[in-house]
Write a protein that holds these residues in place. Structure first.
Motif, PDB file in Angstrom:
ATOM      1  N   UNK A  60       0.842  -1.212   0.000  1.00 15.22           N
ATOM      2  CA  UNK A  60       0.000   0.000   0.000  1.00 15.22           C
ATOM      3  C   UNK A  60       0.871   1.253   0.000  1.00 15.22           C
ATOM      4  N   UNK A  61       1.885   1.280   0.861  1.00 11.76           N
ATOM      5  CA  UNK A  61       2.752   2.458   0.935  1.00 11.76           C
ATOM      6  C   UNK A  61       3.604   2.605  -0.320  1.00 11.76           C
ATOM      7  N   UNK A  62       3.994   1.490  -0.936  1.00 10.64           N
ATOM      8  CA  UNK A  62       4.753   1.568  -2.177  1.00 10.64           C
ATOM      9  C   UNK A  62       3.901   2.181  -3.289  1.00 10.64           C
ATOM     10  N   UNK A  63       2.646   1.776  -3.376  1.00 11.34           N
ATOM     11  CA  UNK A  63       1.738   2.372  -4.360  1.00 11.34           C
ATOM     12  C   UNK A  63       1.654   3.892  -4.156  1.00 11.34           C
ATOM     13  N   UNK A  64       1.519   4.318  -2.910  1.00  9.19           N
ATOM     14  CA  UNK A  64       1.438   5.755  -2.616  1.00  9.19           C
ATOM     15  C   UNK A  64       2.742   6.466  -2.975  1.00  9.19           C
ATOM     16  N   UNK A  65       3.860   5.813  -2.747  1.00  6.80           N
ATOM     17  CA  UNK A  65       5.165   6.371  -3.120  1.00  6.80           C
ATOM     18  C   UNK A  65       5.240   6.549  -4.629  1.00  6.80           C
ATOM     19  N   UNK A  66       4.784   5.541  -5.378  1.00  7.75           N
ATOM     20  CA  UNK A  66       4.766   5.669  -6.836  1.00  7.75           C
ATOM     21  C   UNK A  66       3.952   6.888  -7.255  1.00  7.75           C
ATOM     22  N   UNK A  68       3.118   9.593  -5.463  1.00  9.02           N
ATOM     23  CA  UNK A  68       3.757  10.843  -5.040  1.00  9.02           C
ATOM     24  C   UNK A  68       4.926  11.209  -5.946  1.00  9.02           C
ATOM     25  N   UNK A  69       5.763  10.242  -6.258  1.00  4.02           N
ATOM     26  CA  UNK A  69       6.927  10.508  -7.115  1.00  4.02           C
ATOM     27  C   UNK A  69       6.467  10.901  -8.536  1.00  4.02           C
ATOM     28  N   UNK A  75      11.437  10.271 -11.170  1.00  9.56           N
ATOM     29  CA  UNK A  75      11.416   8.897 -11.685  1.00  9.56           C
ATOM     30  C   UNK A  75      10.846   7.932 -10.648  1.00  9.56           C
ATOM     31  N   UNK A  76      10.172   6.912 -11.154  1.00 11.05           N
ATOM     32  CA  UNK A  76       9.554   5.904 -10.295  1.00 11.05           C
ATOM     33  C   UNK A  76      10.219   4.560 -10.585  1.00 11.05           C
ATOM     34  N   UNK A  77      10.873   4.007  -9.575  1.00 15.75           N
ATOM     35  CA  UNK A  77      11.474   2.680  -9.717  1.00 15.75           C
ATOM     36  C   UNK A  77      10.368   1.643  -9.521  1.00 15.75           C
ATOM     37  N   UNK A  78      10.180   0.807 -10.511  1.00 15.80           N
ATOM     38  CA  UNK A  78       9.129  -0.194 -10.434  1.00 15.80           C
ATOM     39  C   UNK A  78       9.739  -1.582 -10.353  1.00 15.80           C
ATOM     40  N   UNK A  79       9.382  -2.400  -9.418  1.00 17.68           N
ATOM     41  CA  UNK A  79       8.451  -2.075  -8.353  1.00 17.68           C
ATOM     42  C   UNK A  79       9.082  -1.218  -7.247  1.00 17.68           C
TER      43      UNK A  79
END
Length: 170
Positions: A60-66, A68-69, A75-79
């Motif tokens: 959940x927090x990773x999704x929010x980080x994506x 926000x970035x 840039x968004x590092x996926x995942x």
């Protein structure tokens, strides 16, 4: 679990799976929450119910980080930085460690805050953003939100129920 096709259905799926998951988590005996007796997310590993909650907080927090970035034009590092889509088991292990120092209720509170923030993102988005416009590669935001909320909540609930049955807790 199929990805819902409209905002109301997506929000309902998140709310329904989350509510059911919380109901199941509430019945885990306190003295069993940190027993590493569930199959982990990486082959050959074990995790606790507490780790399972950490995993959900992490996604959940990773999704929010994506989000926000991306909103900030960064840039968004996926995942995630240092992890590829072929190393999700390793990312799960990272999540277990990230939240290992949190007490049970703190993990649940953090999951609740992250879920609410995720829902707020969905509520603020229009239909095209959620279900038509590519957000990551060919995937729209609604699909990414589903994959990081309702789908893992349902998966966690299934794991938890299988574990409870095997432990004689159902």
């Amino acid at each position: 679990m199929a990805v819902p096709g409209d905002k109301a259905a997506l929000l309902a799926a998140i709310d329904d799976t989350y509510t059911k998951l919380l109901r199941d988590l509430a019945t885990v005996p306190a003295d069993r929450r940190e027993d590493a007796t569930l199959d982990g997310h990486a082959d050959g590993t074990r995790m606790s119910v507490g780790d399972l909650v950490s995993y959900l907080v992490g996604w959940n927090e990773l999704f929010l980080k994506w989000c926000d970035r991306r909103d900030a034009g960064q840039p968004v590092a996926m995942p995630e930085e240092g992890f590829g889509w072929n190393d999700l088991g390793g990312l799960a292990q990272k999540f277990y460690g990230d939240y290992a120092d949190l007490a049970w209720q703190e993990r649940l509170d953090r999951l609740d805050r992250a879920k609410k923030a995720l829902v707020a993102r969905i509520e603020a988005a229009d239909a095209a953003t959620l279900f038509t416009d590519p957000w990551y590669k060919t995937y729209p935001l609604g699909r990414m939100a589903h994959w990081n909320s309702a789908a893992p909540y349902a998966n966690a609930r299934n794991r938890l129920r299988r574990w409870k049955k095997a432990q004689g807790l159902l």
